[in-house]
Design an enzyme around this catalytic site. Structure first.
Site, mmCIF file in Angstrom:
data_model
loop_
_atom_site.group_PDB
_atom_site.id
_atom_site.type_symbol
_atom_site.label_atom_id
_atom_site.label_comp_id
_atom_site.label_asym_id
_atom_site.label_seq_id
_atom_site.Cartn_x
_atom_site.Cartn_y
_atom_site.Cartn_z
ATOM 1 N N HIS A 157 0.873 -1.188 0.000
ATOM 2 C CA HIS A 157 0.000 0.000 0.000
ATOM 3 C C HIS A 157 0.904 1.230 0.000
ATOM 4 C CE1 HIS A 157 -2.764 2.961 1.853
ATOM 5 N NE2 HIS A 157 -3.761 2.164 1.533
ATOM 6 N N ASP A 188 3.212 -4.315 8.030
ATOM 7 C CA ASP A 188 2.024 -3.479 7.873
ATOM 8 C C ASP A 188 0.819 -4.407 8.078
ATOM 9 O OD1 ASP A 188 -0.185 -2.132 7.034
ATOM 10 O OD2 ASP A 188 0.608 -1.566 5.062
ATOM 11 N N GLN A 220 -4.351 -4.886 7.186
ATOM 12 C CA GLN A 220 -5.332 -5.879 6.716
ATOM 13 C C GLN A 220 -5.101 -7.238 7.383
ATOM 14 O OE1 GLN A 220 -7.794 -4.902 4.914
ATOM 15 N NE2 GLN A 220 -7.029 -2.950 4.138
ATOM 16 N N LYS A 251 -10.206 -0.072 10.798
ATOM 17 C CA LYS A 251 -10.409 -1.288 9.991
ATOM 18 C C LYS A 251 -10.699 -2.490 10.906
ATOM 19 C CE LYS A 251 -7.072 0.269 6.527
ATOM 20 N NZ LYS A 251 -7.799 0.676 5.336
ATOM 21 N N CYS A 268 -4.803 2.375 -3.587
ATOM 22 C CA CYS A 268 -3.550 2.924 -3.018
ATOM 23 C C CYS A 268 -2.392 1.947 -3.198
ATOM 24 C CB CYS A 268 -3.717 3.269 -1.538
ATOM 25 S SG CYS A 268 -4.920 4.545 -1.238
HETATM 26 N N1 PLP Z 1 -1.708 -0.565 4.744
HETATM 27 C C1 PLP Z 1 -2.649 -1.286 4.149
HETATM 28 C C2 PLP Z 1 -2.328 -2.674 3.679
HETATM 29 C C3 PLP Z 1 -3.923 -0.750 3.957
HETATM 30 O O1 PLP Z 1 -4.868 -1.476 3.360
HETATM 31 C C4 PLP Z 1 -4.182 0.558 4.392
HETATM 32 C C5 PLP Z 1 -5.494 1.189 4.154
HETATM 33 O O2 PLP Z 1 -6.237 0.815 3.286
HETATM 34 C C6 PLP Z 1 -3.157 1.258 5.031
HETATM 35 C C7 PLP Z 1 -1.941 0.671 5.189
HETATM 36 C C8 PLP Z 1 -3.372 2.642 5.528
HETATM 37 O O3 PLP Z 1 -4.357 2.667 6.505
HETATM 38 P P1 PLP Z 1 -4.833 4.070 7.099
HETATM 39 O O4 PLP Z 1 -5.364 4.860 5.953
HETATM 40 O O5 PLP Z 1 -5.862 3.693 8.096
HETATM 41 O O6 PLP Z 1 -3.620 4.689 7.716
#
Ligand code: PLP
Length: 406
Positions: A123, A200, A203, A226, A364
């Site tokens: 992401h 990270d 998910q 999430k 993203c």
């Molecule tokens: N990392 C992953 C794999 C994500 O799916 C997301 C959000 O969709 C993020 C990071 C970023 O999350 P946030 O926008 O809550 O900081």
């Protein structure tokens, strides 16, 4: 014990609403998950009866708010298998958690000619902070390949781990493909070479029981929103020895030991990383979300979601012209797909007319889309409040989409 999804759905007031005249079918939980009533009530109760700033007041209301906030830290630590609550830093979201590590650990430990290894499925939140750090420090990003089915090419990754690698940052679960990465195997490879790891977990935590000790990572980042909690509260887990050695991220109140115009000394971790007034009520809400999930059981959630994923994968395979993007054997309940002759945004629009909320776009993950040769996909992640009936509605709406664009 069977999984009573009908009763679980009643815990989420929004799932009983209608959209475009039809019962809402919410298939966008990977972007942000819906909230159970207990979370909404916990926030309302906190503001109604317990609200005060934390860590400051000598009066009882503030001491009580502080205790409630700090209790959530202990609950988060237990929920993700962190040995010590001091290893839990409250941040806004996964993005801020990763930026914190890039700024704090990165500035101290990563210099000219050093290397940061990522994967092709990240992401933007796990790309851009490293890119910015690399630019500032004269370091270099290296990117591990993926296979066409969306699995990580672990040998490509291993080949990138060299004497200049300082950090390896990768997703637990890909938001755009659903791929579940072999975290333990990867962290073991890194540890054997003295490389620090950041997972990270944005998910990861919503879909399965996470145990950061068993995963063997140094940092683990996720967002509360999430995880069926409110937006505004996220978590950075960091091994205590690492956090204690890291310089502050933001400066200000609450993160200091002593301030004078000659210089400032900093509070120990995790306070050192929590400058200013945090989103106290959202942290309280996150605690309620964790209690709720533990009441159901993450293992049961995982089993139910996997059965839903198997059903959805079979049903979508019957839609002519539909191709699933991300077919790794080990995957979480995320369905990304393209439909021949129909732009994903058009799919999203037709589905919206049917009361079905999905996301269409690059999720993203533009470098991933480029690697796959796709401008965008339609994405329908499944949460434990989704049902086979909703998958049937999705399939029927996709048939309608095809008919409209044929
Ligand atoms: N990392 C992953 C794999 C994500 O799916 C997301 C959000 O969709 C993020 C990071 C970023 O999350 P946030 O926008 O809550 O900081």
């Amino acid at each position: 014990m069977s999984f009573d999804v009908a009763s679980i759905r009643k815990d989420f007031p929004i799932l009983g609403t209608r959209m475009r005249g039809k019962p809402l079918c919410y298939l966008d939980s990977a972007a942000s998950a819906q909230k159970p009533q207990v979370v909404i009530d916990a926030i309302s109760d906190f503001y109604s009866r317990h609200y005060a700033n934390i860590h400051r007041g000598v009066y009882q209301l503030s001491a009580d708010a502080t205790r409630r906030y700090e209790e959530v830290r202990t609950r988060v630590a237990r929920f993700i298998g962190a040995p010590d609550p001091r290893e839990i830093v409250f941040v806004r979201n996964a993005t801020e958690a990763i930026n914190l590590v890039a700024r704090s650990f990165g500035e101290a430990e990563i210099g000219k000619g050093d290397e940061i290894v990522l994967t092709a499925m990240e992401h933007h939140a796990n790309i851009v902070p490293w890119q910015m750090l690399a630019e500032r420090r004269g370091a270099r990003l290296r990117v591990a390949e993926i296979h066409d089915d969306g699995t990580l090419d672990v040998s490509s990754l291993e080949g990138l781990l060299g004497p200049r690698t300082r950090l390896l940052a990768f997703a637990h679960v890909s938001n755009a493909l659903g791929t579940l990465n072999p975290v333990r195997e990867i962290t073991a490879m890194a540890r054997a070479r003295g490389i620090t790891t950041l997972v990270d977990g944005a998910q990861g935590v919503p879909h399965a029981k996470v145990d950061v000790s068993a995963l063997g990572c140094d940092f683990y980042a996720f967002s509360g929103h999430k995880l069926f909690g409110p937006s505004g509260a996220g978590v950075l887990y960091g091994r205590l020895a690492l956090l204690e050695a890291m310089p502050p991220f933001l400066g200000g109140g609450d993160m200091i030991e002593r301030v004078s115009f000659k210089g400032t000394t900093y509070a120990p971790a995790p306070q050192r990383f929590e400058a200013g007034t945090p989103d106290i009520a959202s942290v309280i809400g996150l605690g309620a979300a964790i209690d709720y999930l533990e009441g159901i059981g993450m293992e049961r959630i995982q089993v139910y979601e996997q059965s839903l994923l198997a059903y959805a994968t079979d049903q979508l395979a019957k839609v002519p012209g539909l191709r699933l993007v991300g077919t790794a054997r080990e995957k979480a309940a995320v369905l990304s797909f393209v439909l021949e002759g129909v732009h994903p945004h058009d799919i999203g629009t037709v589905l919206d007319g049917e009361g079905i909320a999905i996301r269409a776009g690059h999720h993203c993950a533009q470098p991933l889309m480029e690697r796959l040769g796709l401008p965008a996909t339609a994405r329908a992640p499944l949460a434990f409040y989704n049902t086979t009936d909703e998958i049937d509605r999705l399939v029927a709406a996709l048939d309608k989409t095809r008919a409209l664009f044929a």
